[in-house]
Design a protein around this motif. Structure first.
Motif, PDB file in Angstrom:
ATOM      1  N   VAL A  51       1.019  -0.888  -0.054  1.00  0.00           N
ATOM      2  CA  VAL A  51      -0.027  -0.135   0.038  1.00  0.00           C
ATOM      3  C   VAL A  51       0.808   1.434   0.028  1.00  0.00           C
ATOM      4  O   VAL A  51       0.591   2.127  -0.477  1.00  0.00           O
ATOM      5  CB  VAL A  51      -0.955  -0.105   1.089  1.00  0.00           C
ATOM      6  CG1 VAL A  51      -1.758   1.295   1.175  1.00  0.00           C
ATOM      7  CG2 VAL A  51      -1.977  -1.186   1.282  1.00  0.00           C
ATOM      8  N   GLY A  52       2.013   1.101   0.619  1.00  0.00           N
ATOM      9  CA  GLY A  52       2.785   2.343   0.623  1.00  0.00           C
ATOM     10  C   GLY A  52       3.533   2.427  -0.680  1.00  0.00           C
ATOM     11  O   GLY A  52       3.704   3.646  -1.169  1.00  0.00           O
ATOM     12  N   GLN A  53       3.849   1.659  -1.575  1.00  0.00           N
ATOM     13  CA  GLN A  53       4.272   1.777  -2.803  1.00  0.00           C
ATOM     14  C   GLN A  53       3.094   2.488  -3.470  1.00  0.00           C
ATOM     15  O   GLN A  53       3.366   3.477  -4.394  1.00  0.00           O
ATOM     16  CB  GLN A  53       4.538   0.429  -3.533  1.00  0.00           C
ATOM     17  CG  GLN A  53       5.883  -0.260  -3.120  1.00  0.00           C
ATOM     18  CD  GLN A  53       6.960   0.695  -3.203  1.00  0.00           C
ATOM     19  OE1 GLN A  53       7.375   0.955  -4.196  1.00  0.00           O
ATOM     20  NE2 GLN A  53       7.673   0.923  -2.099  1.00  0.00           N
ATOM     21  N   ALA A  54       1.737   2.183  -3.453  1.00  0.00           N
ATOM     22  CA  ALA A  54       0.664   2.912  -4.184  1.00  0.00           C
ATOM     23  C   ALA A  54       0.607   4.215  -3.722  1.00  0.00           C
ATOM     24  O   ALA A  54       0.414   5.125  -4.652  1.00  0.00           O
ATOM     25  CB  ALA A  54      -0.907   2.230  -3.923  1.00  0.00           C
ATOM     26  N   ALA A  55       0.735   4.532  -2.288  1.00  0.00           N
ATOM     27  CA  ALA A  55       0.647   5.821  -1.687  1.00  0.00           C
ATOM     28  C   ALA A  55       1.730   6.881  -2.455  1.00  0.00           C
ATOM     29  O   ALA A  55       1.273   8.038  -2.939  1.00  0.00           O
ATOM     30  CB  ALA A  55       1.045   5.762  -0.298  1.00  0.00           C
ATOM     31  N   ALA A  56       3.003   6.138  -2.474  1.00  0.00           N
ATOM     32  CA  ALA A  56       4.183   6.885  -3.469  1.00  0.00           C
ATOM     33  C   ALA A  56       3.624   7.358  -4.682  1.00  0.00           C
ATOM     34  O   ALA A  56       3.908   8.304  -5.339  1.00  0.00           O
ATOM     35  CB  ALA A  56       5.413   6.169  -3.288  1.00  0.00           C
ATOM     36  N   SER A  57       3.058   6.184  -5.390  1.00  0.00           N
ATOM     37  CA  SER A  57       2.684   6.540  -6.705  1.00  0.00           C
ATOM     38  C   SER A  57       1.652   7.573  -6.858  1.00  0.00           C
ATOM     39  O   SER A  57       1.496   8.431  -7.866  1.00  0.00           O
ATOM     40  CB  SER A  57       2.239   5.008  -7.502  1.00  0.00           C
ATOM     41  OG  SER A  57       1.588   5.281  -8.750  1.00  0.00           O
ATOM     42  N   LEU A  58       0.606   7.553  -6.020  1.00  0.00           N
ATOM     43  CA  LEU A  58      -0.447   8.461  -5.920  1.00  0.00           C
ATOM     44  C   LEU A  58      -0.167   9.663  -5.435  1.00  0.00           C
ATOM     45  O   LEU A  58      -0.691  10.792  -5.665  1.00  0.00           O
ATOM     46  CB  LEU A  58      -1.559   8.013  -5.062  1.00  0.00           C
ATOM     47  CG  LEU A  58      -2.229   6.874  -5.704  1.00  0.00           C
ATOM     48  CD1 LEU A  58      -3.283   6.301  -4.599  1.00  0.00           C
ATOM     49  CD2 LEU A  58      -3.068   7.086  -7.012  1.00  0.00           C
ATOM     50  N   GLU A  88      -1.072  12.195   2.932  1.00  0.00           N
ATOM     51  CA  GLU A  88      -1.886  11.456   3.958  1.00  0.00           C
ATOM     52  C   GLU A  88      -1.594   9.888   4.068  1.00  0.00           C
ATOM     53  O   GLU A  88      -1.415   9.301   5.119  1.00  0.00           O
ATOM     54  CB  GLU A  88      -3.332  11.842   4.324  1.00  0.00           C
ATOM     55  CG  GLU A  88      -4.204  11.273   5.470  1.00  0.00           C
ATOM     56  CD  GLU A  88      -5.347  11.552   5.228  1.00  0.00           C
ATOM     57  OE1 GLU A  88      -6.033  11.456   6.477  1.00  0.00           O
ATOM     58  OE2 GLU A  88      -6.131  11.882   4.193  1.00  0.00           O
ATOM     59  N   LEU A  89      -1.802   9.148   2.985  1.00  0.00           N
ATOM     60  CA  LEU A  89      -1.400   7.959   3.023  1.00  0.00           C
ATOM     61  C   LEU A  89      -0.158   7.475   2.973  1.00  0.00           C
ATOM     62  O   LEU A  89       0.036   6.641   3.856  1.00  0.00           O
ATOM     63  CB  LEU A  89      -2.080   7.494   1.502  1.00  0.00           C
ATOM     64  CG  LEU A  89      -1.858   5.922   1.248  1.00  0.00           C
ATOM     65  CD1 LEU A  89      -2.835   5.026   2.412  1.00  0.00           C
ATOM     66  CD2 LEU A  89      -2.548   5.706  -0.125  1.00  0.00           C
ATOM     67  N   GLN A  90       0.749   8.285   2.740  1.00  0.00           N
ATOM     68  CA  GLN A  90       2.075   7.864   2.954  1.00  0.00           C
ATOM     69  C   GLN A  90       2.332   8.024   4.527  1.00  0.00           C
ATOM     70  O   GLN A  90       2.959   7.101   5.007  1.00  0.00           O
ATOM     71  CB  GLN A  90       2.970   8.725   2.248  1.00  0.00           C
ATOM     72  CG  GLN A  90       2.935   8.566   0.687  1.00  0.00           C
ATOM     73  CD  GLN A  90       3.905   9.438   0.055  1.00  0.00           C
ATOM     74  OE1 GLN A  90       3.968  10.501   0.250  1.00  0.00           O
ATOM     75  NE2 GLN A  90       4.706   8.941  -1.267  1.00  0.00           N
ATOM     76  N   ARG A  91       1.890   9.023   5.037  1.00  0.00           N
ATOM     77  CA  ARG A  91       2.139   9.160   6.557  1.00  0.00           C
ATOM     78  C   ARG A  91       1.429   8.111   7.313  1.00  0.00           C
ATOM     79  O   ARG A  91       2.220   7.412   8.284  1.00  0.00           O
ATOM     80  CB  ARG A  91       1.580  10.632   7.130  1.00  0.00           C
ATOM     81  CG  ARG A  91       1.647  10.868   8.456  1.00  0.00           C
ATOM     82  CD  ARG A  91       0.908  12.160   8.924  1.00  0.00           C
ATOM     83  NE  ARG A  91      -0.305  12.214   8.606  1.00  0.00           N
ATOM     84  CZ  ARG A  91      -1.452  11.389   9.355  1.00  0.00           C
ATOM     85  NH1 ARG A  91      -1.072  10.685  10.222  1.00  0.00           N
ATOM     86  NH2 ARG A  91      -2.609  11.316   8.987  1.00  0.00           N
ATOM     87  N   ILE A  92       0.217   7.596   7.156  1.00  0.00           N
ATOM     88  CA  ILE A  92      -0.371   6.447   7.928  1.00  0.00           C
ATOM     89  C   ILE A  92       0.440   5.323   7.517  1.00  0.00           C
ATOM     90  O   ILE A  92       0.722   4.607   8.592  1.00  0.00           O
ATOM     91  CB  ILE A  92      -1.809   6.590   7.362  1.00  0.00           C
ATOM     92  CG1 ILE A  92      -2.608   7.637   8.097  1.00  0.00           C
ATOM     93  CG2 ILE A  92      -2.507   5.244   7.877  1.00  0.00           C
ATOM     94  CD1 ILE A  92      -3.879   7.959   7.402  1.00  0.00           C
ATOM     95  N   VAL A  93       0.722   5.165   6.433  1.00  0.00           N
ATOM     96  CA  VAL A  93       1.502   3.935   5.895  1.00  0.00           C
ATOM     97  C   VAL A  93       2.784   3.746   6.730  1.00  0.00           C
ATOM     98  O   VAL A  93       3.428   2.845   7.447  1.00  0.00           O
ATOM     99  CB  VAL A  93       1.687   3.695   4.594  1.00  0.00           C
ATOM    100  CG1 VAL A  93       3.049   2.572   4.134  1.00  0.00           C
ATOM    101  CG2 VAL A  93       0.388   3.405   3.855  1.00  0.00           C
ATOM    102  N   THR A  94       3.440   5.007   6.734  1.00  0.00           N
ATOM    103  CA  THR A  94       4.815   4.991   7.603  1.00  0.00           C
ATOM    104  C   THR A  94       4.766   4.593   8.990  1.00  0.00           C
ATOM    105  O   THR A  94       5.509   3.978   9.557  1.00  0.00           O
ATOM    106  CB  THR A  94       5.497   6.328   7.204  1.00  0.00           C
ATOM    107  OG1 THR A  94       5.764   6.537   5.938  1.00  0.00           O
ATOM    108  CG2 THR A  94       6.867   6.402   7.910  1.00  0.00           C
TER     109      THR A  94
END
Length: 152
Positions: free
Chosen positions: A106-113, A117-123
């Motif tokens: 999901v983190g890879q998708a967050a980076a692509s998008l 917010e998604l990247q922060r939550i994933v991290t």
């Protein structure tokens, strides 16, 4: 976009992981560290579920039955006997590893998008899940000699 499939899977898996940690905590209360740490780890998983709510609201969720299947097969209730703790920890480790890798994807998708917010939550959540996997690994190593060599 298939991100909703993975968000649904991850959302459900975190809930299953929380329930599995609670099963181990309740079933192995004679091991004080296991009870206390598994309770803390279950609360972390609950927090991950809550942190994901805005993401699920934004991207949607298409739940997958994989985490439920893993939980149902892996840890429906705690085991008893000399190998019980080791086997239960190993089963939770399988589910925690699944969650950990799903956070990575999901983190890879967050980076692509480029969704901050998604990247922060994933991290944040992935770091805690990685720590959970590490604790399970360490606790299994600690339990193995007693369970595999000494127990009768």
């Amino acid at each position: 976009m298939k991100l909703p499939v993975y968000l649904g899977m991850l959302h459900r898996a975190e809930g299953e992981l929380a329930a599995s940690f609670r099963t181990v905590a309740d079933g192995h209360g004679d091991e004080p560290d296991v009870r206390s740490i598994c309770t803390v780890l279950a609360k972390q998983c609950d927090a991950h579920v809550e942190a994901m709510r805005p993401l699920v609201d934004r991207y949607g969720s298409q739940p997958d039955d994989e985490p439920e299947r893993l939980h149902a097969v892996a840890l429906p209730e705690p085991r008893t006997g000399p190998l019980a703790l080791l086997r239960d920890l190993q089963d939770v480790h399988v589910l925690a590893s699944f969650v950990d890798m799903t956070w990575t994807l999901v983190g890879q998708a967050a980076a692509s998008l480029r969704d901050e917010e998604l990247q922060r939550i994933v991290t944040e959540c992935e770091a805690e899940t990685t720590t959970q996997v590490a604790w399970l690994t360490t606790r299994m190593k600690q339990s193995a000699p007693q369970a595999l060599v000494v127990a009768g």
